[in-house]
Design a protein around this motif. Structure first.
Motif, PDB file in Angstrom:
ATOM      1  N   LEU A  84       0.811  -1.217   0.000  1.00 53.53           N
ATOM      2  CA  LEU A  84       0.000   0.000   0.000  1.00 53.53           C
ATOM      3  C   LEU A  84       0.846   1.270   0.000  1.00 53.53           C
ATOM      4  O   LEU A  84       0.569   2.201  -0.765  1.00 53.53           O
ATOM      5  N   SER A 172      -4.967  -3.917  -0.722  1.00 49.49           N
ATOM      6  CA  SER A 172      -6.301  -3.844  -0.119  1.00 49.49           C
ATOM      7  C   SER A 172      -7.002  -5.186  -0.185  1.00 49.49           C
ATOM      8  O   SER A 172      -7.660  -5.613   0.762  1.00 49.49           O
ATOM      9  N   SER A 305      -8.358  -1.187   5.094  1.00 45.81           N
ATOM     10  CA  SER A 305      -6.968  -1.181   4.683  1.00 45.81           C
ATOM     11  C   SER A 305      -6.412   0.187   5.013  1.00 45.81           C
ATOM     12  O   SER A 305      -7.090   1.016   5.586  1.00 45.81           O
ATOM     13  N   ASP A 307      -4.948   3.782   3.878  1.00 45.64           N
ATOM     14  CA  ASP A 307      -5.055   4.687   2.744  1.00 45.64           C
ATOM     15  C   ASP A 307      -3.691   5.166   2.257  1.00 45.64           C
ATOM     16  O   ASP A 307      -2.687   4.946   2.887  1.00 45.64           O
ATOM     17  N   GLY A 315     -12.354  -1.120   1.616  1.00 46.45           N
ATOM     18  CA  GLY A 315     -11.984  -1.873   0.431  1.00 46.45           C
ATOM     19  C   GLY A 315     -13.221  -2.473  -0.204  1.00 46.45           C
ATOM     20  O   GLY A 315     -14.110  -2.937   0.475  1.00 46.45           O
TER      21      GLY A 315
END
Length: 322
Positions: A84, A172, A305, A307, A315
């Protein structure tokens, strides 16, 4: 009772407004920070600092018990942080060296569309309207990515941000299917720290070098904003909303944030807002809105999840962004 209800509704709209503006403004913050700070190293400083602040606050409030987790849960959070933040957010920052923050935000808005597509891999068939939303949204992505008028640098930026968005979507998707720490603040702390270290290693390996004397006060201000406001205020507001507001309302950030990003980019950085950007962006947001409005009706639909700013996000995976 009536006064309490009114107060709670007011707080909900205040928190939602914070999420709308703060998360939408992180694209502008990134664009300003990378003016004189290498993109991946700026992300490294941002997430390590935010992770230390969040983790320190959590320990001060709840003690070390908040970080009790299995090795499997720690690895899950670490993997999420790499996908991520190191790749997803890192590539976004690199892309903003080549394209406007508004265009980047509109392309990132396509993440829920990729998440729906991943569900085919695990044979979880989305609804027909969900698939329609995906097709509409991808048409918007194609309109922004493939139409004429891009220079070489812009094409590079578009490709980079789409790869970053794909990594974000993978992270995610996996976050809802692997073991994660039960405390979302602890999970976010680990993700930010691991993701930040990953950015430092990747940036240094790719030749980024930090020259303190070359950094402008404007970029320092942008970085400070990302750490304190983007990664902490926005995160806290969103987590509070998850427990106090309907998901159908909270999820509207997914198509409000890009609009805020485009507006701020135009107002603050004088970024051009062409008919192509407006048209393609509108098509993407219509597709995302259709996906979210359809998927949120499924009871098992909410996953969490982290950001792009180090914040928890919804998600669209396994049934329910960005």
């Amino acid at each position: 009772m009536g006064q309490d209800t009114t107060d709670n509704r007011l707080l909900v709209w205040v928190a939602l407004g914070i999420v709308y503006v703060v998360w939408g403004s992180t694209y502008l913050g990134i664009a300003i920070a990378v003016e004189t700070i290498p993109p991946m190293l700026s992300g490294a400083m941002r997430f390590v600092a935010a992770g230390i602040l969040l983790g320190g606050f959590l320990v001060a409030k709840n003690g070390t018990a908040a970080f009790r987790m299995t090795r499997r849960e720690f690895v899950g959070a670490a993997v999420a942080g790499l996908l991520l933040l190191t790749l997803g957010n890192g590539l976004l920052a690199v892309a903003e060296l080549h394209i406007s923050s508004g265009l980047a935000a509109l392309l990132v808005a396509s993440v829920p569309l990729w998440l729906v597509m991943f569900r085919f891999v695990v044979r979880d068939r989305p609804k027909t309207l969900t698939l329609a939303g995906v097709l509409v949204g991808l048409a918007g992505v194609a309109a922004l990515s493939l139409t004429g008028g891009h220079g070489a640098n812009s094409t590079t930026g578009i490709i980079v941000v789409l790869i970053g968005s794909l990594s974000w979507a993978v992270g995610s998707f996996l976050s809802s299917r692997i073991s994660m720490p039960s405390n979302p603040f602890a999970a976010s702390t680990i993700e930010m720290l691991v993701g930040g270290v990953g950015l430092a290693v990747l940036g240094t390996g790719l030749g980024e070098r930090f020259d303190l004397s070359a950094v402008s006060g404007r970029s320092w201000a942008g970085l400070a904003y990302l750490i304190l406001v983007g990664s902490l205020v926005g995160f806290t507001s969103f987590v509070w909303l998850l427990g106090n507001a309907p998901i159908s309302l909270v999820s509207t950030y997914a198509y409000v944030n890009p609009a805020v990003a485009v507006a701020l980019g135009a107002l603050v950085l004088s970024e051009p807002v062409t008919l192509r950007i407006l048209g393609g962006g509108l098509v993407i947001l219509i597709g995302v809105a259709l996906v979210i409005s359809t998927e949120r009706k499924r009871p098992q639909g909410v996953t969490e999840s982290v950001d792009r700013g180090g914040d928890v996000r919804l998600g669209v995976s396994g049934g329910q962004e960005p």
